[in-house]
Design an enzyme around this catalytic site. Sequence first.
Site, mmCIF file in Angstrom:
data_model
loop_
_atom_site.group_PDB
_atom_site.id
_atom_site.type_symbol
_atom_site.label_atom_id
_atom_site.label_comp_id
_atom_site.label_asym_id
_atom_site.label_seq_id
_atom_site.Cartn_x
_atom_site.Cartn_y
_atom_site.Cartn_z
ATOM 1 N N HIS A 1 -10.305 -30.366 20.124
ATOM 2 C CA HIS A 1 -11.241 -29.656 19.241
ATOM 3 C C HIS A 1 -12.677 -29.945 19.667
ATOM 4 C CE1 HIS A 1 -12.755 -28.845 14.862
ATOM 5 N NE2 HIS A 1 -13.133 -27.924 15.719
ATOM 6 N N HIS B 1 0.062 -3.813 4.620
ATOM 7 C CA HIS B 1 -0.367 -2.422 4.546
ATOM 8 C C HIS B 1 -1.162 -2.018 5.785
ATOM 9 C CE1 HIS B 1 -1.631 1.366 3.091
ATOM 10 N NE2 HIS B 1 -2.835 1.038 2.709
ATOM 11 N N GLU C 1 -3.877 -10.146 1.315
ATOM 12 C CA GLU C 1 -2.964 -10.311 2.453
ATOM 13 C C GLU C 1 -3.054 -11.692 3.089
ATOM 14 O OE1 GLU C 1 -3.719 -5.935 1.928
ATOM 15 O OE2 GLU C 1 -4.963 -7.742 1.985
ATOM 16 N N GLY D 1 -6.610 -24.610 11.875
ATOM 17 C CA GLY D 1 -7.888 -24.954 11.275
ATOM 18 C C GLY D 1 -8.511 -23.824 10.485
ATOM 19 N N GLU E 1 3.794 1.589 2.511
ATOM 20 C CA GLU E 1 4.909 0.641 2.419
ATOM 21 C C GLU E 1 5.914 1.018 1.335
ATOM 22 O OE1 GLU E 1 2.154 -0.308 4.789
ATOM 23 O OE2 GLU E 1 1.549 -0.483 2.694
ATOM 24 N N GLY F 1 0.848 -1.181 0.000
ATOM 25 C CA GLY F 1 0.000 0.000 0.000
ATOM 26 C C GLY F 1 0.883 1.229 0.000
ATOM 27 N N SER F 2 0.281 2.393 0.063
ATOM 28 C CA SER F 2 1.056 3.630 -0.030
ATOM 29 C C SER F 2 2.065 3.765 1.105
ATOM 30 C CB SER F 2 0.108 4.828 -0.040
ATOM 31 O OG SER F 2 -0.769 4.788 1.096
#
Length: 526
Positions: A280, A70, A47, A400, A28, A25-26
């Site tokens: 679980h 970002h 991402e 998971g 970065e 993004g800007s």
Amino acid sequence: MPSVRHVTHEFLARQGLTTVFGNPGSNELPFLSGLPEGFRYVLGLHEGAVVGMADGYAQATGRPVLVNLHAASGSGNAMGALTNAVASRTPLVVLAGQQVRPAIGPEANLANVDAAALMKPLVGWAAEPACAQDVPRALAQAVFEARLQRRPTYLSVPYDDWDADAGPDSAAVLDRQVRRAATPDGEQARALVERVTAARRPVLVLGGDMDTDELFDDVVRLAERLGGPVWAAPSLFRLPFPNRHPLFRGVLPAGIAPVAQAFEGHDLVLVLGAPVFRYHEYLPGRYLPEGTRLFQVTEDASAAARAPMGEALVADPGAVVELLLKALDPPADAAEPYRPAPAPRTGEGPRLHPEQVFAALRDTQPGDTAYVVESTSTNAAWWRQMDLRRPGSYHFPAAGGLGFGLPGAVGVALGRPDRPVVGVVGDGSANYGVTALWTAARLELPLTVVLLRNGTYGALRWFSDLLGVPDAPGLDIPGLDFTRIAEGYGVPARHVTGEEELRAVLAEHPAGPRLVQVDTTVTTPS
């Protein structure tokens, strides 16, 4: 005076963090400016896929990996994928952009007033440097914390910091090294050996860390000297033991009562490289049978502290394995042969049973193939048919969380170009990381993706029965054609309709990525 960016790039190069996974993004762009020769930027289109690819790459290479995200929006998109990296103890270093310092307090667009707090529930360490001159040191801490804790770390850096002068002492960080050595002391070693050798009916439980730490072959030798059954810890994300070995009993069920039932008749449970335990299904009962003692060896101090029963030693499991191998005599008899796989179950009508698909993979793929699996409803079929005898052969989403399978396969293929890599995904899970196909195409990775299409969230259907909610909505996903989706991302794809055709297609080994879609019957995880 060198800039913060210059010192940071030099530090990353010396630490070997020259492959950067990101979606910029800007905020970065100033960090990415002027990346030195030898750096490689791997672009992901979402991402979540970026973190999944980095997770697979770090697991395949055994090294920390830099992830560039970002600000708050990109970091938030990545948090689901980060849960898998946390559970698999993957050392990701997440570097996120931040607004310029004068704009943070007024909460300008793309500012995150408390950036570290966003990630602190997940990562092992998170910070934003108090000043530009502290950026190189803080990034070094992020790298060392990730290595020491084997857990993702997070650093937010305002983008005006990168052009600032680094300060006269900044070069001191360049040659830093932080290492850990944790072996049992003399008394601990003696007590451990006495406990194991005195056990009449020991059982060995191995976690994914044993494969991560390249102890796969060593624990086979240890198991054969102990002579007792071997289980993989529940919620398995890497395979620590050959699954058709005569001592292997499978993956422990992820419930309290069935785990205790598996330990009936054993006086000692030795757990290596696993938490105790990642349950679980809520199936309450006694943690251990009467007369059974549990001893855990792990490098993860948090896992040792939170276990509800047994004794724990926070130490390098590899050192303990070596210690026990010296104390135990080799078996007098030759090892029994590995168990053959049973004949696969067959499907209904035009749909194949998942066992037919996995038998085809077993018979057509090389023995050193690395599989990245995210077809959760077919676990039972997978273990009935596969024959995995090599380290690094199995990767599964550790927490998971769906979305690891396709990106993880891309990351493993990128990190292990010396091995064939196959991604096995369901049509439900594939949607969470499908953009990774674009990266596979752009990098021309020799990756095979086998997509099992059953038109439903099979694992959820199984859980709806367990929980007594058969009328839950949103379980079916008809009408998806991943051959067309894959081709849109630049990956050749084929829809196969029979077992013979599937075997013929899998026997081909193209130079680049491909997707093979096969319709399968609905099955349950167990």
